[in-house]
Design a protein around this motif. Structure first.
Motif, mmCIF file in Angstrom:
data_model
loop_
_atom_site.group_PDB
_atom_site.id
_atom_site.type_symbol
_atom_site.label_atom_id
_atom_site.label_comp_id
_atom_site.label_asym_id
_atom_site.label_seq_id
_atom_site.Cartn_x
_atom_site.Cartn_y
_atom_site.Cartn_z
ATOM 1 N N GLY A 48 20.193 7.678 -20.105
ATOM 2 C CA GLY A 48 21.183 6.616 -20.261
ATOM 3 C C GLY A 48 20.860 5.356 -19.502
ATOM 4 N N ARG A 49 19.586 5.180 -19.133
ATOM 5 C CA ARG A 49 19.235 4.024 -18.326
ATOM 6 C C ARG A 49 19.304 2.734 -19.146
ATOM 7 N N LYS A 50 19.558 1.662 -18.396
ATOM 8 C CA LYS A 50 19.545 0.328 -18.990
ATOM 9 C C LYS A 50 18.278 -0.394 -18.581
ATOM 10 N N PRO A 51 17.581 -1.075 -19.492
ATOM 11 C CA PRO A 51 16.367 -1.793 -19.120
ATOM 12 C C PRO A 51 16.637 -2.803 -18.011
ATOM 13 N N GLN A 52 15.714 -2.868 -17.026
ATOM 14 C CA GLN A 52 15.836 -3.804 -15.918
ATOM 15 C C GLN A 52 14.787 -4.906 -16.068
ATOM 16 N N VAL A 53 15.154 -6.078 -15.570
ATOM 17 C CA VAL A 53 14.186 -7.171 -15.541
ATOM 18 C C VAL A 53 13.138 -6.849 -14.484
ATOM 19 N N ALA A 54 11.876 -6.848 -14.872
ATOM 20 C CA ALA A 54 10.816 -6.456 -13.940
ATOM 21 C C ALA A 54 10.651 -7.512 -12.858
ATOM 22 N N VAL A 55 10.471 -7.023 -11.627
ATOM 23 C CA VAL A 55 10.174 -7.870 -10.481
ATOM 24 C C VAL A 55 8.871 -7.373 -9.897
ATOM 25 N N ASP A 56 7.798 -8.120 -10.045
ATOM 26 C CA ASP A 56 6.473 -7.685 -9.593
ATOM 27 C C ASP A 56 6.178 -8.193 -8.188
ATOM 28 N N TYR B 245 4.996 5.784 10.213
ATOM 29 C CA TYR B 245 5.095 4.364 9.873
ATOM 30 C C TYR B 245 3.893 3.583 10.412
ATOM 31 N N THR B 246 3.503 3.892 11.651
ATOM 32 C CA THR B 246 2.429 3.132 12.308
ATOM 33 C C THR B 246 1.098 3.297 11.588
ATOM 34 N N PHE B 247 0.755 4.532 11.225
ATOM 35 C CA PHE B 247 -0.508 4.772 10.540
ATOM 36 C C PHE B 247 -0.537 4.122 9.151
ATOM 37 N N ALA B 248 0.624 4.020 8.517
ATOM 38 C CA ALA B 248 0.676 3.453 7.164
ATOM 39 C C ALA B 248 0.508 1.937 7.166
ATOM 40 N N LEU B 249 0.866 1.291 8.267
ATOM 41 C CA LEU B 249 0.942 -0.171 8.295
ATOM 42 C C LEU B 249 -0.371 -0.874 7.934
ATOM 43 N N PRO B 250 -1.516 -0.532 8.545
ATOM 44 C CA PRO B 250 -2.752 -1.255 8.179
ATOM 45 C C PRO B 250 -3.160 -1.028 6.726
ATOM 46 N N PHE B 251 -2.915 0.164 6.194
ATOM 47 C CA PHE B 251 -3.236 0.422 4.786
ATOM 48 C C PHE B 251 -2.372 -0.453 3.878
ATOM 49 N N LEU B 252 -1.090 -0.576 4.218
ATOM 50 C CA LEU B 252 -0.182 -1.380 3.403
ATOM 51 C C LEU B 252 -0.561 -2.856 3.459
ATOM 52 N N LEU B 253 -0.977 -3.334 4.634
ATOM 53 C CA LEU B 253 -1.403 -4.730 4.748
ATOM 54 C C LEU B 253 -2.645 -4.980 3.891
ATOM 55 N N ALA B 254 -3.579 -4.040 3.916
ATOM 56 C CA ALA B 254 -4.771 -4.173 3.081
ATOM 57 C C ALA B 254 -4.403 -4.199 1.606
ATOM 58 N N LEU B 255 -3.445 -3.376 1.203
ATOM 59 C CA LEU B 255 -3.014 -3.343 -0.188
ATOM 60 C C LEU B 255 -2.359 -4.655 -0.605
ATOM 61 N N VAL B 256 -1.628 -5.282 0.327
ATOM 62 C CA VAL B 256 -1.020 -6.578 0.017
ATOM 63 C C VAL B 256 -2.102 -7.589 -0.341
ATOM 64 N N PHE B 257 -3.171 -7.653 0.453
ATOM 65 C CA PHE B 257 -4.246 -8.612 0.184
ATOM 66 C C PHE B 257 -5.009 -8.254 -1.088
ATOM 67 N N ILE B 258 -5.166 -6.946 -1.356
ATOM 68 C CA ILE B 258 -5.890 -6.532 -2.559
ATOM 69 C C ILE B 258 -5.078 -6.833 -3.817
ATOM 70 N N ILE B 259 -3.783 -6.527 -3.779
ATOM 71 C CA ILE B 259 -2.936 -6.674 -4.967
ATOM 72 C C ILE B 259 -2.445 -8.109 -5.143
ATOM 73 N N GLN B 260 -1.930 -8.705 -4.054
ATOM 74 C CA GLN B 260 -1.349 -10.048 -4.155
ATOM 75 C C GLN B 260 -2.391 -11.152 -3.940
ATOM 76 N N ARG B 261 -3.536 -10.806 -3.281
ATOM 77 C CA ARG B 261 -4.598 -11.769 -2.992
ATOM 78 C C ARG B 261 -4.107 -12.934 -2.136
ATOM 79 N N ARG B 262 -3.217 -12.607 -1.220
ATOM 80 C CA ARG B 262 -2.669 -13.582 -0.275
ATOM 81 C C ARG B 262 -1.934 -12.815 0.820
ATOM 82 N N PRO B 263 -1.607 -13.493 1.922
ATOM 83 C CA PRO B 263 -0.806 -12.826 2.954
ATOM 84 C C PRO B 263 0.587 -12.484 2.416
#
Length: 301
Positions: free
Chosen positions: A293-301, A51-69
């Protein structure tokens, strides 16, 4: 004149299930990495560093994808993160008290329980074909887990711990699904991982395991797990939950033990018996049937 409705692209209802399936494949490497790292760290410490090693990569991805904190987490993030960490702890503890086959079969029942939990708590009744797929999944999991060498003597205490882990993983899937209703996928997994670091740190301290390996080489296994299982696996599953029903997601991630068994066959020279091979094929059939047999879901991005 061209019909404007026909010019619009069809909703990609398959993207969510595909993300969950890919995540399940990646998670299948988690027990392999855990096994490779046990010579340097205990199982709880390996989870903590994953978990610890993944955290900084995930934070960087948040800024890259969401372009905000990352947005403020909701309470279901804390519930899901705690349940996932407890699931891992109970699973590892159970493995020390009962057979690997028993523990593996029981904990995988949690993925089937997700559908019933979603029906009861979220009022999301699974499609009729899901019940047939769930029955096949249980049969396949039993054959895959119990069809080979038991590897020791079963113990009721270990079996109960594995059952507790199954309850935790089903709760984690449900809570993550609800958490995704107000958060994007990448920021959800970022906050989940923050919670997991804190809870896992307390578990390591309580278990008496050492936090650090004797050499830096001991960090290779948890670092690999951070990239493959946490970012490539758990993040894909949580992101896919925004477009996938919990019931279907629970069955899709059952591809995990199939991947683990196949990799162990090649990596550790642990061939599957005929019963186990049949169980793996049955699980794959259950996964295929469930998504039909899946039912379509409303996308949450």
């Amino acid at each position: 004149m061209t019909n404007p409705d026909r010019s619009l692209p069809a909703p990609r209802t398959w993207t969510g299930p595909l993300m969950v399936l890919i995540g399940g494949v990646a998670i299948g490497f988690a027990p392999i990495g855990m096994r490779l790292g046990l010579g340097d760290l205990g199982p709880q410490a390996i989870a903590f560093w994953r978990y610890t090693f993944a955290l900084p990569f995930l934070l960087a991805l948040v800024f890259i994808i969401q372009r905000r904190p990352p947005a403020r987490p909701n309470r279901f993030v804390f519930i899901a993160g705690t349940l996932f960490t407890l699931d891992m702890a109970l699973w590892h503890w159970g493995l020390t008290l009962t057979t690997v086959s028993n523990a593996t079969f029981i904990v995988n029942l949690g993925n089937v329980l997700v559908g019933f939990g979603a029906w009861y708590f979220l009022k999301q009744r699974p499609a009729p074909v899901w019940f047939a797929a769930a029955a096949l999944a249980v049969l396949g999991a039993a054959a895959l887990s119990l069809g080979g060498d038991s590897g020791g003597k079963g113990d009721l205490r270990g079996d109960l711990l594995a059952f507790g882990a199954a309850i935790m993983v089903s709760g984690y899937m449900l809570a993550s699904n609800v958490a995704r209703r107000t958060l994007g996928g990448i920021e959800t997994i970022f906050w989940l991982t923050c919670v997991e670091v804190c809870v896992a740190g307390l578990i390591v301290a309580a278990s008496g395991e050492r936090f650090f390996p004797e050499t830096l080489a001991g960090f290779r296994a948890p670092f690999s797990l951070a990239l493959i299982a946490q970012i490539g696996g758990q993040a894909m599953i949580v992101s896919g939950l925004g477009r996938t029903s919990p019931a279907l997601a629970g069955l899709l991630v059952l591809v995990q033990p199939v991947v683990a068994a196949a990799v162990s066959w090649r990596l550790f020279d642990e061939p599957l018996s005929g019963v186990q091979t049949g169980g793996a094929l049955i699980i794959l059939c259950a996964v295929w049937l469930a998504q039909r047999g899946r039912k379509p879901q409303v996308a949450v991005d």
